[in-house]
Design an enzyme around this catalytic site. Structure first.
Site, PDB file in Angstrom:
ATOM      1  N   GLN A  66      37.147  23.641  29.285  1.00  0.00           N
ATOM      2  CA  GLN A  66      36.536  23.659  27.962  1.00  0.00           C
ATOM      3  C   GLN A  66      37.396  24.322  26.892  1.00  0.00           C
ATOM      4  O   GLN A  66      37.182  24.097  25.708  1.00  0.00           O
ATOM      5  CB  GLN A  66      35.161  24.344  28.031  1.00  0.00           C
ATOM      6  CG  GLN A  66      34.164  23.539  28.857  1.00  0.00           C
ATOM      7  CD  GLN A  66      32.798  24.206  28.938  1.00  0.00           C
ATOM      8  OE1 GLN A  66      32.589  25.064  29.793  1.00  0.00           O
ATOM      9  NE2 GLN A  66      31.889  23.837  28.072  1.00  0.00           N
ATOM     10  N   ARG A  78      34.515  36.608  31.245  1.00  0.00           N
ATOM     11  CA  ARG A  78      34.386  35.645  32.333  1.00  0.00           C
ATOM     12  C   ARG A  78      35.117  34.361  31.947  1.00  0.00           C
ATOM     13  O   ARG A  78      34.758  33.719  30.960  1.00  0.00           O
ATOM     14  CB  ARG A  78      32.892  35.350  32.595  1.00  0.00           C
ATOM     15  CG  ARG A  78      32.687  34.263  33.615  1.00  0.00           C
ATOM     16  CD  ARG A  78      31.220  33.961  33.899  1.00  0.00           C
ATOM     17  NE  ARG A  78      31.183  32.857  34.843  1.00  0.00           N
ATOM     18  CZ  ARG A  78      30.487  31.734  34.693  1.00  0.00           C
ATOM     19  NH1 ARG A  78      29.694  31.572  33.651  1.00  0.00           N
ATOM     20  NH2 ARG A  78      30.544  30.783  35.584  1.00  0.00           N
ATOM     21  N   HIS A 122      34.778  25.754  37.953  1.00  0.00           N
ATOM     22  CA  HIS A 122      33.874  25.372  36.855  1.00  0.00           C
ATOM     23  C   HIS A 122      34.092  23.879  36.580  1.00  0.00           C
ATOM     24  O   HIS A 122      34.515  23.490  35.496  1.00  0.00           O
ATOM     25  CB  HIS A 122      34.133  26.246  35.626  1.00  0.00           C
ATOM     26  CG  HIS A 122      32.979  26.309  34.658  1.00  0.00           C
ATOM     27  ND1 HIS A 122      32.374  27.478  34.277  1.00  0.00           N
ATOM     28  CD2 HIS A 122      32.320  25.327  33.993  1.00  0.00           C
ATOM     29  CE1 HIS A 122      31.407  27.226  33.400  1.00  0.00           C
ATOM     30  NE2 HIS A 122      31.351  25.924  33.210  1.00  0.00           N
ATOM     31  N   GLU A 169      27.335  26.828  38.771  1.00  0.00           N
ATOM     32  CA  GLU A 169      26.250  25.850  38.711  1.00  0.00           C
ATOM     33  C   GLU A 169      26.396  24.665  39.660  1.00  0.00           C
ATOM     34  O   GLU A 169      26.533  23.518  39.212  1.00  0.00           O
ATOM     35  CB  GLU A 169      26.100  25.347  37.269  1.00  0.00           C
ATOM     36  CG  GLU A 169      25.868  26.466  36.276  1.00  0.00           C
ATOM     37  CD  GLU A 169      25.630  25.987  34.850  1.00  0.00           C
ATOM     38  OE1 GLU A 169      25.842  24.792  34.577  1.00  0.00           O
ATOM     39  OE2 GLU A 169      25.218  26.803  34.020  1.00  0.00           O
ATOM     40  N   ASN A 181      22.795  31.704  35.195  1.00  0.00           N
ATOM     41  CA  ASN A 181      23.040  31.035  33.913  1.00  0.00           C
ATOM     42  C   ASN A 181      21.701  30.513  33.425  1.00  0.00           C
ATOM     43  O   ASN A 181      21.085  29.660  34.077  1.00  0.00           O
ATOM     44  CB  ASN A 181      23.991  29.852  34.079  1.00  0.00           C
ATOM     45  CG  ASN A 181      25.406  30.289  34.448  1.00  0.00           C
ATOM     46  OD1 ASN A 181      25.683  31.476  34.593  1.00  0.00           O
ATOM     47  ND2 ASN A 181      26.289  29.329  34.615  1.00  0.00           N
ATOM     48  N   TYR A 192      19.242  29.321  29.967  1.00  0.00           N
ATOM     49  CA  TYR A 192      19.229  28.926  28.555  1.00  0.00           C
ATOM     50  C   TYR A 192      17.840  28.656  27.990  1.00  0.00           C
ATOM     51  O   TYR A 192      17.587  28.893  26.826  1.00  0.00           O
ATOM     52  CB  TYR A 192      20.066  27.652  28.352  1.00  0.00           C
ATOM     53  CG  TYR A 192      21.552  27.868  28.505  1.00  0.00           C
ATOM     54  CD1 TYR A 192      22.172  27.843  29.751  1.00  0.00           C
ATOM     55  CD2 TYR A 192      22.352  28.118  27.390  1.00  0.00           C
ATOM     56  CE1 TYR A 192      23.530  28.049  29.892  1.00  0.00           C
ATOM     57  CE2 TYR A 192      23.721  28.323  27.522  1.00  0.00           C
ATOM     58  CZ  TYR A 192      24.300  28.290  28.759  1.00  0.00           C
ATOM     59  OH  TYR A 192      25.647  28.507  28.889  1.00  0.00           O
ATOM     60  N   GLU A 235      25.679  33.523  32.071  1.00  0.00           N
ATOM     61  CA  GLU A 235      25.673  32.690  30.867  1.00  0.00           C
ATOM     62  C   GLU A 235      24.297  32.749  30.219  1.00  0.00           C
ATOM     63  O   GLU A 235      23.278  32.726  30.910  1.00  0.00           O
ATOM     64  CB  GLU A 235      25.950  31.200  31.172  1.00  0.00           C
ATOM     65  CG  GLU A 235      27.395  30.857  31.403  1.00  0.00           C
ATOM     66  CD  GLU A 235      27.603  29.365  31.662  1.00  0.00           C
ATOM     67  OE1 GLU A 235      26.830  28.540  31.130  1.00  0.00           O
ATOM     68  OE2 GLU A 235      28.544  29.036  32.403  1.00  0.00           O
TER      69      GLU A 235
HETATM   70  C1  GBH Z   1      26.337  25.587  31.101  1.00  0.00           C
HETATM   71  O1  GBH Z   1      25.419  24.853  31.845  1.00  0.00           O
HETATM   72  C2  GBH Z   1      27.741  25.310  31.557  1.00  0.00           C
HETATM   73  O2  GBH Z   1      28.110  26.180  32.607  1.00  0.00           O
HETATM   74  C3  GBH Z   1      28.742  25.429  30.442  1.00  0.00           C
HETATM   75  O3  GBH Z   1      29.972  24.922  30.864  1.00  0.00           O
HETATM   76  C4  GBH Z   1      28.224  24.721  29.219  1.00  0.00           C
HETATM   77  O4  GBH Z   1      29.154  24.726  28.174  1.00  0.00           O
HETATM   78  C5  GBH Z   1      26.950  25.396  28.799  1.00  0.00           C
HETATM   79  O5  GBH Z   1      26.022  25.271  29.815  1.00  0.00           O
HETATM   80  C6  GBH Z   1      26.301  24.762  27.590  1.00  0.00           C
HETATM   81  O6  GBH Z   1      25.850  23.476  27.889  1.00  0.00           O
HETATM   82  O7  GBH Z   1      20.310  16.582  29.354  1.00  0.00           O
HETATM   83  O8  GBH Z   1      20.634  15.764  31.605  1.00  0.00           O
HETATM   84  O9  GBH Z   1      22.505  16.291  30.223  1.00  0.00           O
HETATM   85  C7  GBH Z   1      24.070  25.083  31.513  1.00  0.00           C
HETATM   86  C8  GBH Z   1      23.140  24.222  32.338  1.00  0.00           C
HETATM   87  C9  GBH Z   1      22.612  21.986  32.851  1.00  0.00           C
HETATM   88  C10 GBH Z   1      22.434  22.740  30.636  1.00  0.00           C
HETATM   89  C11 GBH Z   1      22.660  20.565  32.359  1.00  0.00           C
HETATM   90  C12 GBH Z   1      22.484  21.329  30.136  1.00  0.00           C
HETATM   91  C13 GBH Z   1      22.079  19.068  30.580  1.00  0.00           C
HETATM   92  C14 GBH Z   1      21.040  18.203  31.178  1.00  0.00           C
HETATM   93  N1  GBH Z   1      23.169  22.869  31.860  1.00  0.00           N
HETATM   94  N2  GBH Z   1      21.945  20.431  31.114  1.00  0.00           N
HETATM   95  S1  GBH Z   1      21.135  16.585  30.553  1.00  0.00           S
END
Ligand code: GBH
Length: 565
Positions: free
Chosen positions: A96, A153, A198, A244, A386, A388, A455
């Site tokens: 990234q 990290r 990752h 993840e 992690n 959100y 995260e």
């Molecule tokens: C993190 O995942 C990642 O570790 C990181 O690299 C990333 O930049 C960050 O989130 C922000 O996204 O709508 O089906 O596409 C977080 C967990 C799991 C959140 C997948 C987003 C998308 C589901 N992620 N989810 S979908």
């Protein structure tokens, strides 16, 4: 309780902020002007009445999201500090941010290949250059210093060290890059926290044997991990094996969302997960047997999980659905690793049953042997979380149709409350109290482990200016809920990591969704990093090691939307 279902007025108007109303609105009076004037007068009176009540009550409670959730007790801000040695951190990952995708002998990864198909990524973008951290890592250290962070990290690009994924050839230029970064961090008094994987699998391992679908990867991952322990372990004491595995298994091998972009058949996702778990355990044992005594570090795994809020807490089937989803989500990995080397009971029964009904001769969920269970159980020194967002959960009607998949297997429907504040990503709503509930659930479920939040963060769509009030509000409230988990619920949270240090390549969303504390101008070849307001807020929190009563005023300033218009 039904959050956001009711709309009782909160008492403490003095400290209320509602971003929805900051947009302004107009209304028309035409000939009934006098009626309007009267109406305004009445409203004014009501408002004054509330002001009076709140001052009489001397209620100085501080809220961050009050009129969205309306649970004054739960949502009252807690002024207190974090434990003495709390690890304040921020995170990135190799693909990234680094760029330099084919420089100095780096091999190609599945993400290089995936993003070179312009139809798969927003705007045909890629991580070829990204934040150019391959050249600009010194700038990254500068901004970590600016924020007074204790730890950073980042992840190691497997194919930068091992171009074909195997230890047959080691790319010394790659080793040098991470050596310089690690030394630079230590010089700045910043603890390196290193993720081994990752998502950027060396393409060769995918082509050769199907990557995570083949058990052969366990050995290759273990060799890669061992190389990292050998070369960096004298200075790196905090290791995360996998980031993840749920995303790798379910989005990489269960749906087309992430590289390598394999469409789900209800089996591959479980096979990939099976090998991910074994690979993690192998790397942990390698560290435990060969490096721990000498290097004295810790090795864990980072698991992503949303909180699953039962739609009605008084309805047992909703509570059951919540627990079921959590077992399928984080328990899939955490149960084998933290409990007994095996999948959660509910996963086994449901997938076994559905497989039978669907005419499979064996369960689609692979089985661990007794020996493997022994090998896997207890292989994490901490739980990396992690987190959100939060969803409501309720049972979904049973669906045994084919093709099967993880979603049908868990039988849970999830959705958001429309009032929860949105972000730049469809899947991310701000629900601060969700992190506290999840932390408490993890404490109970996994025998009170040490938890590092590896995260947590909030996105906005580009273009984003530096006054990122939505992110400010998110961080302030989420970090406060983490504090409550520690102080009020006794959860052993040892560190907090903001995702992300700076705007970067957000996978299939390219550069359109920004998570950075620092803004990056991707149109400018020198990719300048500039602090957003959230970076300043985060620095204030880190400097105070939490939220001191005296900093009340400063915190309010961060939250005032009018200040930055
Ligand atoms: C993190 O995942 C990642 O570790 C990181 O690299 C990333 O930049 C960050 O989130 C922000 O996204 O709508 O089906 O596409 C977080 C967990 C799991 C959140 C997948 C987003 C998308 C589901 N992620 N989810 S979908």
């Amino acid at each position: 309780m039904a959050d956001g279902q009711t709309n009782q007025p909160a008492l403490s108007w003095t400290y209320m902020y509602n971003f929805a109303t900051s947009r302004g609105y107009t209304f028309h009076c035409n000939s009934r002007r006098s009626l309007c004037v009267m109406l305004i007068a009445v409203l004014l009176l009501v408002w004054m009445f509330y002001m009076a009540i709140s001052s009489i009550g001397g209620d100085s409670a501080f809220y961050v999201y009050p009129n969205i959730y309306n649970d004054a007790e739960r949502d009252t801000f807690l002024f207190d500090t974090f434990p003495e040695d709390f690890m304040w951190s921020s995170a990135t990952s190799a693909y990234q941010i680094e760029g330099g995708w084919n420089e100095d002998g780096k091999g190609v990864s599945i993400w290089d290949e995936f993003s070179h198909d312009p139809t798969l990524i927003y705007g045909g973008q890629s991580g070829d250059v990204a934040c150019d951290s391959y050249h600009k890592w010194r700038d990254d250290i500068e901004i970590l210093k600016e924020m007074k962070l204790k730890a950073y990290r980042f992840s190691i690009s497997w194919s930068r060290l091992l171009p074909d994924g195997t230890v047959n050839s080691i790319n010394e230029a790659g080793i040098r890059y991470y050596n310089e970064l690690i030394d630079g961090l230590l010089e700045a008094n910043i603890v390196p926290v290193v993720t081994l994987y990752h998502w950027d699998l060396p393409l060769n391992l995918h082509k050769k044997y199907g990557g995570w679908l083949n058990v052969a990867i366990v050995q290759d991952f273990n060799n890669f991990a061992k190389l990292c322990f050998m070369r960096f372990g004298d200075r790196v004491k905090n290791w995360i094996t996998l980031n993840e595995p749920w995303v790798v298994a379910q989005l990489g091998y269960g749906s087309f969302v992430k590289a390598p972009g394999i469409l789900g058949d209800g089996m591959k996702t479980y096979i990939a997960a099976h090998n991910l778990i074994k690979a993690h355990a192998a790397a942990w044992h390698t560290y435990d047997n060969e490096f721990r005594a000498k290097q004295g570090g810790i090795v864990g795994i980072s698991l992503n999980c949303d909180w699953a809020e039962p739609y009605k807490r008084t309805n047992p089937v909703d509570v059951e659905a919540s627990n079921r989803l959590l077992q399928f989500f984080i328990g899939w990995f955490a149960h084998p690793i933290f409990v007994d080397g095996d999948y959660p009971e509910i996963m086994k029964t449901r997938i076994d049953n559905k497989s039978r009904l669907q005419g499979y001769t064996e369960s689609r969920l692979p089985k661990f042997t007794e020996e493997e269970k022994q090998f896997i159980s207890g292989t994490s020194d901490f739980l990396g979380l992690n987190h959100y967002t939060t969803t409501y959960t309720a049972p979904a009607p049973e669906d045994n149709s084919v093709p099967p998949g993880w979603g049908k297997d868990n039988g849970v429907q999830k959705w958001f409350n429309k009032k929860w504040p949105g972000s730049g990503s469809g899947w991310l709503k701000g629900v601060p109290w969700g992190i506290r509930r999840l932390l408490e659930w993890l404490k109970e479920e996994y025998n009170d482990p040490d938890i590092y939040i590896t995260e947590n963060g909030f996105s906005a769509r580009e273009p984003e200016n530096l006054d990122d009030t939505g992110r400010v509000q998110y961080y302030m409230s989420y970090i406060n809920e983490v504090l409550k988990a520690i102080k009020l619920d006794g959860v052993k949270v040892k560190g907090y990591t903001a995702w992300s240090l700076m705007d970067n390549f957000e996978w299939a969303a390219g550069y359109s969704e920004r998570f950075g504390l620092y803004h990056v101008d991707f149109n400018n070849p020198s990719k300048p990093r500039r602090p957003k307001l959230s970076a300043k807020l985060y620095t204030t929190i880190v400097e105070n090691n939490g939220f001191q009563e005296e900093s009340h005023g400063t915190l309010e300033m961060y939250l005032d939307p009018n200040l930055f218009e």
